[in-house]
Design a protein around this motif. Sequence first.
Motif, PDB file in Angstrom:
ATOM      1  N   VAL A 106      14.659   7.392 -67.252  1.00  0.00           N
ATOM      2  CA  VAL A 106      15.009   8.769 -67.694  1.00  0.00           C
ATOM      3  C   VAL A 106      14.659   9.766 -66.719  1.00  0.00           C
ATOM      4  CG1 VAL A 106      14.690  10.528 -69.322  1.00  0.00           C
ATOM      5  CG2 VAL A 106      15.222   8.056 -70.452  1.00  0.00           C
ATOM      6  N   GLN A 107      15.514  10.299 -66.068  1.00  0.00           N
ATOM      7  CA  GLN A 107      15.081  11.599 -65.027  1.00  0.00           C
ATOM      8  C   GLN A 107      14.880  12.683 -65.735  1.00  0.00           C
ATOM      9  OE1 GLN A 107      17.709  11.785 -61.788  1.00  0.00           O
ATOM     10  NE2 GLN A 107      16.210  13.074 -60.600  1.00  0.00           N
ATOM     11  N   PHE A 163      17.397  20.999 -62.920  1.00  0.00           N
ATOM     12  CA  PHE A 163      17.884  20.999 -64.355  1.00  0.00           C
ATOM     13  C   PHE A 163      16.754  21.222 -65.291  1.00  0.00           C
ATOM     14  CE2 PHE A 163      18.992  18.260 -68.058  1.00  0.00           C
ATOM     15  CZ  PHE A 163      19.835  19.170 -68.783  1.00  0.00           C
ATOM     16  N   VAL A 164      15.513  20.500 -64.720  1.00  0.00           N
ATOM     17  CA  VAL A 164      14.281  20.931 -65.718  1.00  0.00           C
ATOM     18  C   VAL A 164      13.321  21.352 -64.582  1.00  0.00           C
ATOM     19  CG1 VAL A 164      12.505  19.784 -66.877  1.00  0.00           C
ATOM     20  CG2 VAL A 164      14.735  19.310 -67.365  1.00  0.00           C
ATOM     21  N   LEU A 165      12.549  22.050 -64.614  1.00  0.00           N
ATOM     22  CA  LEU A 165      11.421  22.739 -63.863  1.00  0.00           C
ATOM     23  C   LEU A 165      10.371  22.931 -64.585  1.00  0.00           C
ATOM     24  CD1 LEU A 165      10.271  24.263 -61.256  1.00  0.00           C
ATOM     25  CD2 LEU A 165      11.185  26.257 -62.159  1.00  0.00           C
ATOM     26  N   VAL A 166       9.118  22.653 -64.213  1.00  0.00           N
ATOM     27  CA  VAL A 166       7.867  22.951 -65.132  1.00  0.00           C
ATOM     28  C   VAL A 166       7.014  23.627 -64.167  1.00  0.00           C
ATOM     29  CG1 VAL A 166       5.442  21.663 -65.908  1.00  0.00           C
ATOM     30  CG2 VAL A 166       8.034  20.453 -65.685  1.00  0.00           C
ATOM     31  N   VAL A 167       6.449  24.888 -64.614  1.00  0.00           N
ATOM     32  CA  VAL A 167       5.737  25.620 -64.226  1.00  0.00           C
ATOM     33  C   VAL A 167       4.402  26.053 -65.069  1.00  0.00           C
ATOM     34  CG1 VAL A 167       7.500  26.829 -62.900  1.00  0.00           C
ATOM     35  CG2 VAL A 167       6.804  27.854 -65.169  1.00  0.00           C
ATOM     36  N   PRO A 168       3.222  26.328 -64.098  1.00  0.00           N
ATOM     37  CA  PRO A 168       2.217  26.673 -64.724  1.00  0.00           C
ATOM     38  C   PRO A 168       2.184  27.949 -65.503  1.00  0.00           C
ATOM     39  CG  PRO A 168       1.380  26.672 -62.751  1.00  0.00           C
ATOM     40  CD  PRO A 168       3.091  26.157 -62.679  1.00  0.00           C
ATOM     41  N   VAL A 218       7.349  15.894 -63.759  1.00  0.00           N
ATOM     42  CA  VAL A 218       8.780  15.353 -64.336  1.00  0.00           C
ATOM     43  C   VAL A 218       9.113  14.236 -63.476  1.00  0.00           C
ATOM     44  CG1 VAL A 218      11.111  16.387 -64.192  1.00  0.00           C
ATOM     45  CG2 VAL A 218       9.286  18.039 -64.202  1.00  0.00           C
ATOM     46  N   THR A 219       9.577  13.567 -64.302  1.00  0.00           N
ATOM     47  CA  THR A 219      10.149  12.069 -63.892  1.00  0.00           C
ATOM     48  C   THR A 219      11.116  12.084 -62.933  1.00  0.00           C
ATOM     49  OG1 THR A 219      11.708  11.585 -65.875  1.00  0.00           O
ATOM     50  CG2 THR A 219       9.307  10.922 -66.160  1.00  0.00           C
ATOM     51  N   ASP A 220      10.905  11.230 -62.066  1.00  0.00           N
ATOM     52  CA  ASP A 220      12.025  11.260 -60.771  1.00  0.00           C
ATOM     53  C   ASP A 220      13.218  10.289 -61.204  1.00  0.00           C
ATOM     54  OD1 ASP A 220      11.114   8.591 -60.651  1.00  0.00           O
ATOM     55  OD2 ASP A 220       9.763   9.009 -58.947  1.00  0.00           O
ATOM     56  N   ALA A 221      14.125   9.948 -60.091  1.00  0.00           N
ATOM     57  CA  ALA A 221      15.036   9.114 -60.535  1.00  0.00           C
ATOM     58  C   ALA A 221      14.910   7.682 -60.931  1.00  0.00           C
ATOM     59  CB  ALA A 221      16.002   9.019 -59.288  1.00  0.00           C
ATOM     60  N   ASN A 222      13.545   7.282 -60.772  1.00  0.00           N
ATOM     61  CA  ASN A 222      13.068   6.161 -61.303  1.00  0.00           C
ATOM     62  C   ASN A 222      12.647   6.304 -62.667  1.00  0.00           C
ATOM     63  OD1 ASN A 222      13.965   4.609 -58.955  1.00  0.00           O
ATOM     64  ND2 ASN A 222      12.071   5.318 -57.887  1.00  0.00           N
ATOM     65  N   GLY A 223      12.334   7.328 -63.302  1.00  0.00           N
ATOM     66  CA  GLY A 223      11.885   7.461 -64.310  1.00  0.00           C
ATOM     67  C   GLY A 223      10.637   7.582 -64.487  1.00  0.00           C
ATOM     68  N   GLU A 224       9.778   7.963 -63.235  1.00  0.00           N
ATOM     69  CA  GLU A 224       8.357   7.860 -63.299  1.00  0.00           C
ATOM     70  C   GLU A 224       7.659   8.977 -62.753  1.00  0.00           C
ATOM     71  OE1 GLU A 224       7.925   3.097 -62.003  1.00  0.00           O
ATOM     72  OE2 GLU A 224       7.686   4.896 -60.535  1.00  0.00           O
ATOM     73  N   VAL A 225       6.596   9.252 -63.224  1.00  0.00           N
ATOM     74  CA  VAL A 225       5.481  10.422 -62.750  1.00  0.00           C
ATOM     75  C   VAL A 225       4.291   9.625 -62.437  1.00  0.00           C
ATOM     76  CG1 VAL A 225       4.249  12.353 -63.513  1.00  0.00           C
ATOM     77  CG2 VAL A 225       6.496  12.196 -64.185  1.00  0.00           C
ATOM     78  N   ASN A 226       3.611  10.104 -61.228  1.00  0.00           N
ATOM     79  CA  ASN A 226       2.493   9.635 -60.666  1.00  0.00           C
ATOM     80  C   ASN A 226       1.445  10.598 -60.889  1.00  0.00           C
ATOM     81  OD1 ASN A 226       3.711   6.933 -59.947  1.00  0.00           O
ATOM     82  ND2 ASN A 226       4.568   7.802 -58.427  1.00  0.00           N
ATOM     83  N   PHE A 227       0.178  10.151 -61.308  1.00  0.00           N
ATOM     84  CA  PHE A 227      -1.007  11.198 -61.663  1.00  0.00           C
ATOM     85  C   PHE A 227      -1.916  10.635 -60.625  1.00  0.00           C
ATOM     86  CE2 PHE A 227       1.380  12.077 -65.572  1.00  0.00           C
ATOM     87  CZ  PHE A 227       1.505  13.594 -65.217  1.00  0.00           C
ATOM     88  N   THR A 228      -2.611  11.344 -59.792  1.00  0.00           N
ATOM     89  CA  THR A 228      -3.881  10.852 -59.262  1.00  0.00           C
ATOM     90  C   THR A 228      -5.000  11.779 -59.455  1.00  0.00           C
ATOM     91  OG1 THR A 228      -3.346  12.346 -57.373  1.00  0.00           O
ATOM     92  CG2 THR A 228      -2.483  10.254 -57.185  1.00  0.00           C
ATOM     93  N   GLU A 229      -6.310  10.870 -59.368  1.00  0.00           N
ATOM     94  CA  GLU A 229      -7.704  11.551 -59.523  1.00  0.00           C
ATOM     95  C   GLU A 229      -7.702  12.314 -60.831  1.00  0.00           C
ATOM     96  OE1 GLU A 229      -8.662  14.015 -56.511  1.00  0.00           O
ATOM     97  OE2 GLU A 229      -8.697  12.098 -54.889  1.00  0.00           O
TER      98      GLU A 229
END
Length: 217
Positions: free
Chosen positions: A39-40, A76-81, A152-163
């Motif tokens: 799911v993107q 299509f979807v934008l996330v902003v602080p 926001v998930t990419d074309a692989n349906g993933e989000v990566n967080f670090t630290e």
Amino acid sequence: MLPIHKKVYLSMLVTLFGMSSLFASDLTVSVVDAYQQPVQNAVIELYNENYLNNDKTNTSAAQYEVAQRMRQFTPFVLVVPVGSSVTFPNYDKTRHHVYSFSPVKTFELKLFSGQSHEPVVFDEPGVVALGCNIHDAMQSHIYVTNSRYYGVTDANGEVNFTELPDDAFDLKTWHPLQEDALQATEITFNKSVKTIDIVLPIIETFDEDESESEYSY
């Protein structure tokens, strides 16, 4: 040769830096639909009251863009602080009338070909649905967050967080085409938490096979 007090100070800095690295975690969130397809454009928000951005007058926040190209909003979807500014440039050869009736932010922008407008400041958290009064099929969404950790998930349906800090968070998932809202899941980060898999059923989209050859861009 450094004085004793400077040696101690430097030693403390190294120790604190090492501790911050030791207690930081990386995480991959993977989202699939009911058919196990990626799911993107799903928003992943990690919420904890100790890690918020509550400055609604943050003029130094980055400026974002929702463009109009080929009679579509991008992205299509934008996330902003919270406190961020968003521009709405029109790259088409036709005019657009961008609007939002969402309680979080209500506005209307009449944009002619090649024209932009003054940035719109999004100073309240929540979801803003965008449309065009001229082209009904145009849709987009701005997700305004006061959390420091989101994606926001990419074309692989993933989000990566670090630290990420080793702490408890509410993991919130949202997508404009989700069938039902998912309840927030409480998770506690540590070195053993590497991935989280989420199943998010989504509804059918509108027909995207309509020919665009008739449009004047």
